[in-house]
Design a protein around this motif. Sequence first.
Motif, PDB file in Angstrom:
ATOM      1  N   PHE A  63      50.922 -27.307  73.190  1.00 52.84           N
ATOM      2  CA  PHE A  63      50.017 -26.341  72.565  1.00 52.84           C
ATOM      3  C   PHE A  63      48.606 -26.564  73.058  1.00 52.84           C
ATOM      4  CE2 PHE A  63      53.328 -25.041  69.797  1.00 52.84           C
ATOM      5  CZ  PHE A  63      52.945 -23.784  69.344  1.00 52.84           C
ATOM      6  N   VAL A  64      48.005 -25.489  73.542  1.00 59.96           N
ATOM      7  CA  VAL A  64      46.607 -25.552  73.949  1.00 59.96           C
ATOM      8  C   VAL A  64      45.810 -24.898  72.819  1.00 59.96           C
ATOM      9  CG1 VAL A  64      44.903 -24.865  75.677  1.00 59.96           C
ATOM     10  CG2 VAL A  64      47.253 -25.419  76.374  1.00 59.96           C
ATOM     11  N   ILE A  65      45.003 -25.700  72.138  1.00 60.87           N
ATOM     12  CA  ILE A  65      44.277 -25.217  70.969  1.00 60.87           C
ATOM     13  C   ILE A  65      42.796 -25.089  71.336  1.00 60.87           C
ATOM     14  CG2 ILE A  65      43.675 -25.723  68.571  1.00 60.87           C
ATOM     15  CD1 ILE A  65      46.385 -27.467  68.674  1.00 60.87           C
ATOM     16  N   GLU A  66      42.307 -23.865  71.257  1.00 63.95           N
ATOM     17  CA  GLU A  66      40.922 -23.616  71.681  1.00 63.95           C
ATOM     18  C   GLU A  66      39.980 -23.583  70.487  1.00 63.95           C
ATOM     19  OE1 GLU A  66      40.182 -20.339  74.544  1.00 63.95           O
ATOM     20  OE2 GLU A  66      38.494 -19.832  73.216  1.00 63.95           O
ATOM     21  N   THR A  67      38.944 -24.423  70.562  1.00 62.48           N
ATOM     22  CA  THR A  67      37.933 -24.444  69.500  1.00 62.48           C
ATOM     23  C   THR A  67      36.681 -23.708  69.952  1.00 62.48           C
ATOM     24  OG1 THR A  67      36.924 -26.479  70.307  1.00 62.48           O
ATOM     25  CG2 THR A  67      38.712 -26.720  68.713  1.00 62.48           C
ATOM     26  N   MET A  68      35.847 -23.346  68.986  1.00 61.08           N
ATOM     27  CA  MET A  68      34.535 -22.748  69.303  1.00 61.08           C
ATOM     28  C   MET A  68      33.567 -23.854  69.720  1.00 61.08           C
ATOM     29  SD  MET A  68      33.595 -19.772  66.627  1.00 61.08           S
ATOM     30  CE  MET A  68      34.147 -18.100  66.873  1.00 61.08           C
ATOM     31  N   GLY A  69      32.314 -23.510  69.829  1.00 63.86           N
ATOM     32  CA  GLY A  69      31.293 -24.502  70.186  1.00 63.86           C
ATOM     33  C   GLY A  69      30.351 -24.008  71.268  1.00 63.86           C
TER      34      GLY A  69
END
Length: 319
Positions: free
Chosen positions: A165-171
């Motif tokens: 799983f590639v989990i993309e966060t903000m920032g």
Amino acid sequence: MKNIAILCSGGDVSGMNPALKHFVEYSLQNGLTPYFVYDGFEGLIDNKIDKVSHKHVSGIINRGGTMIGSARSKRFTLKEFRDIAKKNLDALNIDMLIVLGGDGSFKGMDIFYKEHGVKFCGVPSTIDNDISGTEYCLGVDTALNVIKDSIDNIRDTASSFSRAFVIETMGRNCGYLALVSALTCGAELCLIPEAEHNLSEHEKDFKKQMQNGRRYFIAVVSEGIKESSQEIASWFEENIGVESRVAVLGHTQRGGNPTTYDRLMAYKFVNYAIDGLLSDKTKSVICYTKSGFEYKSIDEVANTKYRLDSELLNYLKRL
Ligand code: F6P
């Protein structure tokens, strides 16, 4: 009676509502008349400014977002609109303003102060945690907890299948959320804009781990990296040989019930902001560092580039 106003600018964060509640309470305790400015600097220009009291902030402490709205105002960058904003404040006899926002908003206030002498205090508020001079911005803890819950949930399904799983966060351009989440949620891979990466360096190791029985991978990536999350997922499929999925957490990270820590930080930030304005601090930002809260000048905060904590960056190398 002296009058004081507060507004929210830029991306909202969980913690703004507790800050608004304490703003009203602490202003009244100090003999000040509190005002809300709705919809950020846009509301300052459009005269959306109201006198408030306890009843306006009842029942909001547990709510994410901001009850007074936020905005990214293009008009406030223009002098003609700042002049209108000043007239609106003058009509209500307000000469002290607290701004919950990021360094862009503080820069705008600095210009406003230089032109019109409206004293202000900035409270760093962004889930990106990318404001120079402070180690903590309001809303970060709640965002990290939202991410933690999402990754923990994804782990359940990732382990049921055999998947990456590639989990993309903000920032934005800052990898703080991704890095802290990767370290605290047991990710195998973390990619952030502040650190060069070469995926091929992980290939041998990840394949070996699969041969030794690993069923799934968790990769936490920051939205600011050069590749898309889908490209990272394709790399897992093509180079590691594991089926993969992408989860973009998006704006879920900006919402949710503010954590105890964010409620307490909101309380303290607002205390310092009002105390600072009452002790004639004219253009400061409340910063939180290892030595506690301090007032920093807007020039120091806005003109210094934010750098990710070097200790955290070192941990990334060991991941
Ligand atoms: O600055 C806060 C932030 O949530 C960033 O992490 C993100 O890149 C951006 O705002 C999203 O902005 P918008 O809400 O305008 O889509």
